[in-house]
Scaffold this motif. Sequence first.
Motif, PDB file in Angstrom:
ATOM      1  N   TYR A 268       0.392  -4.864  -7.217  1.00  0.00           N
ATOM      2  CA  TYR A 268       1.057  -4.247  -6.079  1.00  0.00           C
ATOM      3  C   TYR A 268       0.755  -2.750  -6.024  1.00  0.00           C
ATOM      4  O   TYR A 268       0.635  -2.090  -7.063  1.00  0.00           O
ATOM      5  N   ALA A 269       0.677  -2.210  -4.822  1.00  0.00           N
ATOM      6  CA  ALA A 269       0.415  -0.778  -4.683  1.00  0.00           C
ATOM      7  C   ALA A 269       0.899  -0.294  -3.324  1.00  0.00           C
ATOM      8  O   ALA A 269       1.052  -1.069  -2.375  1.00  0.00           O
ATOM      9  N   GLU A 270       1.131   1.026  -3.246  1.00  0.00           N
ATOM     10  CA  GLU A 270       1.583   1.648  -1.998  1.00  0.00           C
ATOM     11  C   GLU A 270       0.433   2.137  -1.130  1.00  0.00           C
ATOM     12  O   GLU A 270       0.581   2.270   0.073  1.00  0.00           O
ATOM     13  N   LEU A 271      -0.699   2.430  -1.776  1.00  0.00           N
ATOM     14  CA  LEU A 271      -1.822   3.034  -1.060  1.00  0.00           C
ATOM     15  C   LEU A 271      -3.038   2.127  -1.082  1.00  0.00           C
ATOM     16  O   LEU A 271      -3.345   1.508  -2.108  1.00  0.00           O
ATOM     17  N   ARG A 272      -3.737   2.102   0.024  1.00  0.00           N
ATOM     18  CA  ARG A 272      -5.032   1.425   0.095  1.00  0.00           C
ATOM     19  C   ARG A 272      -6.102   2.489  -0.092  1.00  0.00           C
ATOM     20  O   ARG A 272      -6.732   2.971   0.833  1.00  0.00           O
ATOM     21  N   TYR A 273      -6.278   2.884  -1.360  1.00  0.00           N
ATOM     22  CA  TYR A 273      -7.192   3.989  -1.629  1.00  0.00           C
ATOM     23  C   TYR A 273      -7.599   3.934  -3.085  1.00  0.00           C
ATOM     24  O   TYR A 273      -6.793   3.670  -3.959  1.00  0.00           O
ATOM     25  N   SER A 274      -8.891   4.155  -3.364  1.00  0.00           N
ATOM     26  CA  SER A 274      -9.336   4.207  -4.749  1.00  0.00           C
ATOM     27  C   SER A 274     -10.565   5.081  -4.838  1.00  0.00           C
ATOM     28  O   SER A 274     -11.460   4.978  -4.012  1.00  0.00           O
ATOM     29  N   ARG A 275     -10.600   5.940  -5.844  1.00  0.00           N
ATOM     30  CA  ARG A 275     -11.747   6.819  -6.032  1.00  0.00           C
ATOM     31  C   ARG A 275     -12.780   6.149  -6.922  1.00  0.00           C
ATOM     32  O   ARG A 275     -12.463   5.673  -8.014  1.00  0.00           O
TER      33      ARG A 275
ATOM     34  N   GLU B  40     -17.193   6.572  -8.072  1.00  0.00           N
ATOM     35  CA  GLU B  40     -18.102   7.656  -8.414  1.00  0.00           C
ATOM     36  C   GLU B  40     -18.358   8.531  -7.188  1.00  0.00           C
ATOM     37  O   GLU B  40     -18.512   8.031  -6.067  1.00  0.00           O
ATOM     38  N   ASN B  41     -18.408   9.812  -7.416  1.00  0.00           N
ATOM     39  CA  ASN B  41     -18.637  10.789  -6.350  1.00  0.00           C
ATOM     40  C   ASN B  41     -17.604  10.683  -5.229  1.00  0.00           C
ATOM     41  O   ASN B  41     -17.902  10.946  -4.064  1.00  0.00           O
ATOM     42  N   ASN B  42     -16.390  10.244  -5.625  1.00  0.00           N
ATOM     43  CA  ASN B  42     -15.278  10.107  -4.676  1.00  0.00           C
ATOM     44  C   ASN B  42     -15.589   9.161  -3.515  1.00  0.00           C
ATOM     45  O   ASN B  42     -15.095   9.327  -2.402  1.00  0.00           O
ATOM     46  N   ILE B  43     -16.452   8.173  -3.783  1.00  0.00           N
ATOM     47  CA  ILE B  43     -16.711   7.165  -2.755  1.00  0.00           C
ATOM     48  C   ILE B  43     -15.449   6.328  -2.568  1.00  0.00           C
ATOM     49  O   ILE B  43     -14.820   5.883  -3.521  1.00  0.00           O
ATOM     50  N   ASP B  44     -15.079   6.116  -1.316  1.00  0.00           N
ATOM     51  CA  ASP B  44     -13.856   5.378  -1.012  1.00  0.00           C
ATOM     52  C   ASP B  44     -14.171   3.886  -0.998  1.00  0.00           C
ATOM     53  O   ASP B  44     -14.821   3.390  -0.088  1.00  0.00           O
ATOM     54  N   PHE B  45     -13.722   3.164  -2.017  1.00  0.00           N
ATOM     55  CA  PHE B  45     -13.977   1.731  -2.103  1.00  0.00           C
ATOM     56  C   PHE B  45     -12.941   0.915  -1.321  1.00  0.00           C
ATOM     57  O   PHE B  45     -13.075  -0.300  -1.237  1.00  0.00           O
ATOM     58  N   ARG B  46     -11.920   1.578  -0.793  1.00  0.00           N
ATOM     59  CA  ARG B  46     -10.855   0.904  -0.042  1.00  0.00           C
ATOM     60  C   ARG B  46     -10.146  -0.165  -0.859  1.00  0.00           C
ATOM     61  O   ARG B  46      -9.620  -1.136  -0.326  1.00  0.00           O
ATOM     62  N   GLY B  47     -10.116  -0.001  -2.166  1.00  0.00           N
ATOM     63  CA  GLY B  47      -9.301  -0.877  -2.990  1.00  0.00           C
ATOM     64  C   GLY B  47      -7.853  -0.423  -2.938  1.00  0.00           C
ATOM     65  O   GLY B  47      -7.487   0.407  -2.113  1.00  0.00           O
ATOM     66  N   ILE B  48      -7.013  -0.967  -3.807  1.00  0.00           N
ATOM     67  CA  ILE B  48      -5.632  -0.496  -3.817  1.00  0.00           C
ATOM     68  C   ILE B  48      -5.440   0.488  -4.953  1.00  0.00           C
ATOM     69  O   ILE B  48      -6.092   0.404  -5.989  1.00  0.00           O
ATOM     70  N   TYR B  49      -4.519   1.404  -4.767  1.00  0.00           N
ATOM     71  CA  TYR B  49      -4.418   2.630  -5.563  1.00  0.00           C
ATOM     72  C   TYR B  49      -3.254   2.517  -6.538  1.00  0.00           C
ATOM     73  O   TYR B  49      -2.123   2.257  -6.143  1.00  0.00           O
TER      74      TYR B  49
END
Length: 981
Positions: free
Chosen positions: A438-445, A447-456
């Motif tokens: 479970y997570a509150e954000l749909r965001y994951s860093r 390499e090189n801050n590429i946004d994989f759109r996983g959960i945070y």
Amino acid sequence: MKLTSEMFQIIILLLLSIYNSNGDTVRNTDISKQFGSSIRPCHVRIQHVDVDTHSDVVIDTYKPHFSWQLTDEYDNEGHLIKGIQQIGYHILVHSITTGQLMWDSGYVQSSLSTHIHYAGSLFTSDTRYSLTMRYFTVGHESQWYTARFRTALFSFNDWKGQWIGNNDINMNQLRTVIKRQSSSMIRSATAYISGIGYYQLYIEGQLIDPSRRLDVGWTTYQQRTLYVSYDLTSVLNNLDMQLFGIGIMLGQGWYNRQQWAIGLGPRIELAKEYGPPRALLQLNILYEDNTNQSIVTDSSWLGREGEHRFDSVYMGTTMDLRAVRLCWSCANFTDPYPTWFNASVLTSPVNFTAGGQFSLQIMDPIRIGPNALHIATSGNRGLPAGVNGASLTDGGVLKPISQDAINGQVFDLGQNIAGWCKVSSLSAAKSTIIQLRYAELRYSRGENNIDFRGIYYENLQSIAVMDTVILNGTGNETFEPLFTYHGFRYVLVNGYDNVNKDDIECYLAHSETRLIGNFTSSNVVLNQIQHNILWSQLSNSMSLPTDCPQRNERRGWLGDAALSIDEVLYNFDYVNFYLNFLTMIADNQSPDGAVSDTVPFAVGTSPADPNWGTAYATITWYLYEHTGDVTILEKYYLGIQAWIDCLTNKYKQTGLAHMFYNYGDWAAFQQPQNASLVSSYAYLHDVYTFINISQILNHTDNVQKYTQFYQQLSEEFHRVFYNTTIDAYSDGSQTANTLALSLPNVVPVTLRDIVLKSLIDEILRTGYFTGGIVSVAAVYPLLSKEGHHDLALQLALSTSCPSYGYMFRNSIQNATTTWEQWNLLPDQAGSSLNHHMFNSIGAWFYRYLAGIHLNALKTIDIHPRMSYSIDLLDHIEAEVVTIKGIVRVEWKRLAVESLTLSVTIPNNLDAIISFDPLIKNGRCLELICNSEILSIRQQADEHFILLRTMKGIISLMENSVTGTVSLHVMSGTYTFQTYWQ
């Protein structure tokens, strides 16, 4: 023929129907008049429990109080009658168990319809009673109304059972088989149970009260452990069997050492106070032939580790469906495997030698589904136009709004909640392992801050939120975690790809309550803030007000609770919830009067930071303001005084100039240079609140003592914090000036306009408010009261950072709950996205935008503040369901100079309705009520006079300085139009 309890109740009602206010029989014509009447008491409360939403009311006091509302009355033409006032009441209390008349109040001449204290014979433990009452208005008497209630076990000596469990294994399933001692019907069957950390009760395979979860409530168990009670009469009678099984499922809850070890820091030693789960149960049965039977927990009960192999509030659950035993709590259950053995007798969690108590859980339990939230308001179901998220009025069960596959199946609920998800239609091989994260954000860093759109996960800090299930392989299996909850918007399913969003159901979990407030406006920003307030408040109402639901915290922080309490009581019927919290504060109070930052005292310090410890006085005060129950002030009076005296002892060592504690104006963009001003603010606030409480309770010595002391403190506050160089407080920060101006009699009258100008100029210069949770609660009321309501609205409507609007209008996530911080940076998203400490603005919505001031439900004030700019806001609808009835306010700006205001005042209550000028330095030209001209002004310098008398209107007043026009009105519904020049 033997009398059943139901037959006995009918006899009582028949007797009452021929019993008048003096105890004499009445003529048939009087009976016809009485029962032909359409008026009757409604929304009757026993203590603070509404019997309409509680079919089984249990009390733990010898002297409960009763409240009711008066039904509307209509004239012969069907018009609502204004000014309905009670002139008397009559109350009867009977013991259903014995038939004894416990109290006959007789006819009491009184207008009081709330908090009428029982004055009859002494109640006994585990006894059922009936409350029968009616009230009288001029020319009318209501029908009789009857409600039932029962008593708890008043003394621990009434308990006969033992705490059972096991110190060596995770014995989380307990069972026994009971043989009925009589073949006759059961007159009453009452269970009293405590299971800690959490429990579930089963009878013959049936889960009792399925919507009830995470019970009993979290407390400092050594000082107070809670128990609950169930009426099992119908359950056992419907079984119609001589043998029946009882089962108890146990969870670790907050009694587990791990919950105390995570994130505690220097208080990690508290973990040793806790241990394995344990249960105590007593089931008292009374048969119709007067046979008594008592079933209790002892070492004869059998136990095992069930399929629920691991549970943690923080770390989630693990369930092995291969270990499920169907109907394990049934009398005829046999297990082919030797997994059951006798439970051990364990020690009580309560330290009785140190004054610990075992007491009834007075607040409602945590629930899920439609039974968790009762809708008391009459308006606005669903979502207002333009608001994002899920509707609270849709039953508390959410389905995902989208699904995609990234490192598993990711589901978006579209709403941040506290709870968990159930997954159905699981068909895979035996021993397949599936995990939910479970997570509150749909965001994951990456390499090189590429946004994989996983959960945070990074804002979860040191916990791994995961629910795990091991399938049995039978096909079409269902997994729902027990004894845990999560704060989340997104759920990720790993280990099983054949799942779709139709198979996911997620439950909002919170302490049961009624939605009693409704606020909507013509501005979508305000409506979204209100939506976020409601959801974040419920997400953090988990038997006590927590700070957040997602990370390794979820503690009872007093500061958060103090800041949101006024807003909470406008929106939710949480009186008993906060009375329980006050009792926990009192339980944790040290002999020197110190209270702690959190209760149970898990993190923080003691003495608390003054802006956290203020919860003791502030919650007590607002509970009184919203209910009018003076006994709340009486109960906690000495404790509040001890807390203030504790701070006074600290103050004597430092003076106000060096009174800094721990947190300052938490989450501020700019703290004052001397943060002692923030701590001093709370200290003075509590002293002033205590003076008001002392006045109400007629403690004249303390009124005089603390009034003199407050004057000394206010003079010192100004002397040490006022900066003559810049004509402002401290460094001129917005926090410093806001807090100084908000304290009564601190800023000298000759300097008030100068300091206020400094605050206004600084807000205009920055374009936003720079303060934190303490000062933002004060700034909106301050600006509205000081003639800068337009600026307050501009701040509230802002969507740039920092602001409430920025939380849901930014490039990262559109929030559906209130954040912990003003901003959320892409590389620093470590804070909570579901907090309630900023929810204080919600009280400003009701008190200043709608203008509803309840004033302890005496003469209430309706005084909506108006902006000079109609473009800022042109429409408000608000409703608050009080214990006396519904207060409604709706206003519309027809033009810059005109307003329509509709108001409903409950029966047995009156109000002062005030109209502020719609234009600067304006004067009201005309006041119309219900389409009739009430007042008019011919010339600008003429007095504004009442032209005619009108039913319900008592008087008219005009403030010659401010131009505000006020009406004193009786109960009823009114529609006003005003025109200004």
